[in-house]
Design a protein around this motif. Structure first.
Motif, PDB file in Angstrom:
ATOM      1  N   ALA A  60      -8.727  -6.795 -35.659  1.00 16.17           N
ATOM      2  CA  ALA A  60      -9.018  -5.414 -36.028  1.00 16.17           C
ATOM      3  C   ALA A  60     -10.045  -5.446 -37.146  1.00 16.17           C
ATOM      4  CB  ALA A  60      -7.762  -4.674 -36.476  1.00 16.17           C
ATOM      5  N   VAL A  61     -10.741  -4.332 -37.323  1.00 13.53           N
ATOM      6  CA  VAL A  61     -11.798  -4.254 -38.330  1.00 13.53           C
ATOM      7  C   VAL A  61     -11.640  -2.984 -39.157  1.00 13.53           C
ATOM      8  CG1 VAL A  61     -14.296  -4.071 -38.718  1.00 13.53           C
ATOM      9  CG2 VAL A  61     -13.424  -5.566 -36.894  1.00 13.53           C
ATOM     10  N   ILE A  62     -11.775  -3.114 -40.456  1.00 12.81           N
ATOM     11  CA  ILE A  62     -11.927  -1.967 -41.341  1.00 12.81           C
ATOM     12  C   ILE A  62     -13.379  -1.931 -41.762  1.00 12.81           C
ATOM     13  CG2 ILE A  62     -11.348  -0.969 -43.591  1.00 12.81           C
ATOM     14  CD1 ILE A  62      -8.567  -2.184 -43.332  1.00 12.81           C
ATOM     15  N   GLU A  63     -14.050  -0.830 -41.494  1.00 11.12           N
ATOM     16  CA  GLU A  63     -15.472  -0.691 -41.804  1.00 11.12           C
ATOM     17  C   GLU A  63     -15.663   0.159 -43.061  1.00 11.12           C
ATOM     18  OE1 GLU A  63     -18.370  -1.699 -40.850  1.00 11.12           O
ATOM     19  OE2 GLU A  63     -17.884  -2.834 -39.036  1.00 11.12           O
ATOM     20  N   GLY A  64     -16.357  -0.388 -44.044  1.00  7.44           N
ATOM     21  CA  GLY A  64     -16.655   0.357 -45.253  1.00  7.44           C
ATOM     22  C   GLY A  64     -18.115   0.752 -45.301  1.00  7.44           C
ATOM     23  N   ASP A  65     -18.378   2.019 -45.593  1.00  8.06           N
ATOM     24  CA  ASP A  65     -19.759   2.494 -45.705  1.00  8.06           C
ATOM     25  C   ASP A  65     -19.762   3.756 -46.552  1.00  8.06           C
ATOM     26  OD1 ASP A  65     -22.496   2.408 -45.283  1.00  8.06           O
ATOM     27  OD2 ASP A  65     -22.277   2.141 -43.116  1.00  8.06           O
ATOM     28  N   LEU A  66     -20.936   4.098 -47.068  1.00  2.00           N
ATOM     29  CA  LEU A  66     -21.028   5.292 -47.894  1.00  2.00           C
ATOM     30  C   LEU A  66     -20.812   6.553 -47.056  1.00  2.00           C
ATOM     31  CD1 LEU A  66     -22.560   3.047 -49.592  1.00  2.00           C
ATOM     32  CD2 LEU A  66     -23.818   4.940 -50.617  1.00  2.00           C
ATOM     33  N   PHE A  67     -21.521   6.614 -45.926  1.00  2.00           N
ATOM     34  CA  PHE A  67     -21.429   7.768 -45.030  1.00  2.00           C
ATOM     35  C   PHE A  67     -21.547   7.278 -43.585  1.00  2.00           C
ATOM     36  CE2 PHE A  67     -23.438   9.196 -48.992  1.00  2.00           C
ATOM     37  CZ  PHE A  67     -22.588  10.230 -49.371  1.00  2.00           C
ATOM     38  N   THR A  68     -21.258   8.131 -42.647  1.00  2.39           N
ATOM     39  CA  THR A  68     -21.354   7.907 -41.198  1.00  2.39           C
ATOM     40  C   THR A  68     -20.337   6.886 -40.679  1.00  2.39           C
ATOM     41  OG1 THR A  68     -22.929   6.053 -40.922  1.00  2.39           O
ATOM     42  CG2 THR A  68     -23.848   8.231 -41.439  1.00  2.39           C
ATOM     43  N   SER A  69     -20.207   6.852 -39.358  1.00  2.00           N
ATOM     44  CA  SER A  69     -19.330   5.876 -38.699  1.00  2.00           C
ATOM     45  C   SER A  69     -20.139   5.023 -37.725  1.00  2.00           C
ATOM     46  CB  SER A  69     -18.206   6.604 -37.950  1.00  2.00           C
ATOM     47  OG  SER A  69     -18.746   7.434 -36.922  1.00  2.00           O
ATOM     48  N   LYS A  70     -21.408   4.842 -38.000  1.00  2.00           N
ATOM     49  CA  LYS A  70     -22.278   4.129 -37.061  1.00  2.00           C
ATOM     50  C   LYS A  70     -21.827   2.695 -36.819  1.00  2.00           C
ATOM     51  CE  LYS A  70     -26.465   6.895 -37.615  1.00  2.00           C
ATOM     52  NZ  LYS A  70     -27.919   6.901 -37.917  1.00  2.00           N
ATOM     53  N   ASP A  71     -21.434   1.991 -37.886  1.00  2.00           N
ATOM     54  CA  ASP A  71     -20.989   0.602 -37.710  1.00  2.00           C
ATOM     55  C   ASP A  71     -19.668   0.546 -36.952  1.00  2.00           C
ATOM     56  OD1 ASP A  71     -23.224  -0.328 -38.977  1.00  2.00           O
ATOM     57  OD2 ASP A  71     -22.250  -0.679 -40.899  1.00  2.00           O
ATOM     58  N   VAL A  82     -10.562  -0.307 -34.824  1.00  2.00           N
ATOM     59  CA  VAL A  82     -11.455  -0.211 -35.975  1.00  2.00           C
ATOM     60  C   VAL A  82     -11.229   1.123 -36.679  1.00  2.00           C
ATOM     61  CG1 VAL A  82     -13.315   0.649 -34.480  1.00  2.00           C
ATOM     62  CG2 VAL A  82     -13.876  -0.272 -36.743  1.00  2.00           C
ATOM     63  N   ILE A  83     -11.204   1.076 -37.993  1.00  3.77           N
ATOM     64  CA  ILE A  83     -11.069   2.280 -38.808  1.00  3.77           C
ATOM     65  C   ILE A  83     -12.197   2.303 -39.829  1.00  3.77           C
ATOM     66  CG2 ILE A  83      -9.652   3.563 -40.455  1.00  3.77           C
ATOM     67  CD1 ILE A  83      -7.187   2.452 -39.160  1.00  3.77           C
ATOM     68  N   GLN A  84     -12.852   3.440 -39.943  1.00  3.17           N
ATOM     69  CA  GLN A  84     -13.964   3.609 -40.878  1.00  3.17           C
ATOM     70  C   GLN A  84     -13.454   4.194 -42.193  1.00  3.17           C
ATOM     71  OE1 GLN A  84     -17.582   3.212 -40.082  1.00  3.17           O
ATOM     72  NE2 GLN A  84     -17.672   3.294 -42.327  1.00  3.17           N
ATOM     73  N   ILE A  85     -13.904   3.598 -43.305  1.00  2.00           N
ATOM     74  CA  ILE A  85     -13.692   4.175 -44.630  1.00  2.00           C
ATOM     75  C   ILE A  85     -15.053   4.611 -45.155  1.00  2.00           C
ATOM     76  CG2 ILE A  85     -12.974   3.806 -47.010  1.00  2.00           C
ATOM     77  CD1 ILE A  85     -11.076   1.650 -46.080  1.00  2.00           C
ATOM     78  N   ASN A  86     -15.214   5.895 -45.427  1.00  2.00           N
ATOM     79  CA  ASN A  86     -16.429   6.398 -46.060  1.00  2.00           C
ATOM     80  C   ASN A  86     -16.151   6.617 -47.542  1.00  2.00           C
ATOM     81  OD1 ASN A  86     -17.109   8.211 -43.090  1.00  2.00           O
ATOM     82  ND2 ASN A  86     -18.299   6.503 -43.857  1.00  2.00           N
ATOM     83  N   THR A  87     -16.921   5.949 -48.379  1.00  7.84           N
ATOM     84  CA  THR A  87     -16.682   6.020 -49.822  1.00  7.84           C
ATOM     85  C   THR A  87     -17.399   7.189 -50.479  1.00  7.84           C
ATOM     86  OG1 THR A  87     -18.564   4.580 -50.332  1.00  7.84           O
ATOM     87  CG2 THR A  87     -16.426   3.511 -49.929  1.00  7.84           C
ATOM     88  N   ALA A  88     -18.211   7.938 -49.706  1.00  9.90           N
ATOM     89  CA  ALA A  88     -18.934   9.109 -50.225  1.00  9.90           C
ATOM     90  C   ALA A  88     -19.749   8.762 -51.469  1.00  9.90           C
ATOM     91  CB  ALA A  88     -17.959  10.242 -50.522  1.00  9.90           C
ATOM     92  N   GLY A  89     -20.409   7.614 -51.407  1.00  9.67           N
ATOM     93  CA  GLY A  89     -21.280   7.205 -52.504  1.00  9.67           C
ATOM     94  C   GLY A  89     -20.775   6.018 -53.281  1.00  9.67           C
ATOM     95  N   GLY A  90     -19.503   5.685 -53.139  1.00 12.73           N
ATOM     96  CA  GLY A  90     -18.953   4.518 -53.829  1.00 12.73           C
ATOM     97  C   GLY A  90     -19.565   3.232 -53.309  1.00 12.73           C
ATOM     98  N   CYS A  91     -19.823   2.289 -54.218  1.00 11.73           N
ATOM     99  CA  CYS A  91     -20.595   1.095 -53.851  1.00 11.73           C
ATOM    100  C   CYS A  91     -19.741  -0.069 -53.359  1.00 11.73           C
ATOM    101  CB  CYS A  91     -21.438   0.648 -55.044  1.00 11.73           C
ATOM    102  SG  CYS A  91     -20.456   0.206 -56.500  1.00 11.73           S
TER     103      CYS A  91
END
Length: 220
Positions: A60-71, A82-91
């Motif tokens: 399984a994969v947890i995807e971290g990104d600032l915005f979007t779920s493209k990855d 797979v679950i996407q985490i959007n940090t809304a600007g967090g680095c």
């Protein structure tokens, strides 16, 4: 006063990371914190990994990104949870984010969980997530000076993948120098040359993952 705040932030994160470690240990799942710059090719490496190990390991994969779920959309095509985490600007991702997300994953039915961190060579290295190992991807398009410019990332990683090596002749990237710097920063680290285009190095990376899974399951 400012130093005290920083210590409190890291201390709170370490508490969640310790809880995550116990959770992952109880479920016998090998967890990799997958790090690197934006554009280093982390998601492409994961795609090749799914192709190689998808029928062999439960992943399984947890995807971290600032915005979007493209990855996450790219990984989803391989039939891997797979679950996407959007940090809304967090680095970076932190241990609390991972803990909340992991509760929505059937950990008991997994061998391997890869956490693709936010694209960044600085902050992700400072925040433990409860992982078993850390992997960093360095693309030849970034320049061979990056290990010495961002030493903590390479000191904290257990394996370094030098990606897009098929482009090295066009990027003025000295692979030998990069390897020497990485190994100086972290003696004993595994370093592999990888190309998602040609497939070079993917088998060695997958062997490293297999070994990690086997070791974690043996402990249990």
């Amino acid at each position: 006063m400012e130093i005290k705040v920083i210590k409190n932030i890291l201390g709170e994160n370490d508490r969640f990371a310790a809880e995550n470690q116990v959770m992952f240990q109880n479920e016998h799942v090998f967890v990799v914190n997958f790090m690197g710059s934006p554009g280093a090719g982390k998601t492409s490496v994961l795609e090749r990994t799914m192709e190689k190990l998808g029928d062999e390991l439960k992943m399984a994969v947890i995807e971290g990104d600032l915005f979007t779920s493209k990855d996450a959309d790219r990984i989803d095509k391989y039939g891997v949870p797979v679950i996407q985490i959007n940090t809304a600007g967090g680095c970076h991702l932190d241990a609390n984010m991972v803990q909340k997300t992991a509760r929505d994953i059937d950990l008991a039915n997994l061998d391997l969980l890869v956490i693709e961190n936010v694209g960044n060579l600085v902050c992700p290295a400072e925040f433990a997530l409860g992982e078993d190992a850390r992997a960093v991807v360095l693309s030849v398009t970034e320049g061979d000076d990056k290990p010495m410019k961002y030493p903590l990332m390479f000191k904290e990683s257990d394996i370094a993948l030098i990606n897009k090596v098929d482009l090295a002749p066009y990027c003025n990237f000295n692979i030998a120098n990069a390897k020497e710097d990485i190994e100086m920063l972290h003696p004993g680290i595994a370093v592999h040359e990888v190309s998602c285009t040609t497939g070079a190095g993917i088998d060695a990376w997958c062997d490293w993952l297999r070994a990690g899974v086997a070791k974690k399951q043996k402990k249990n």
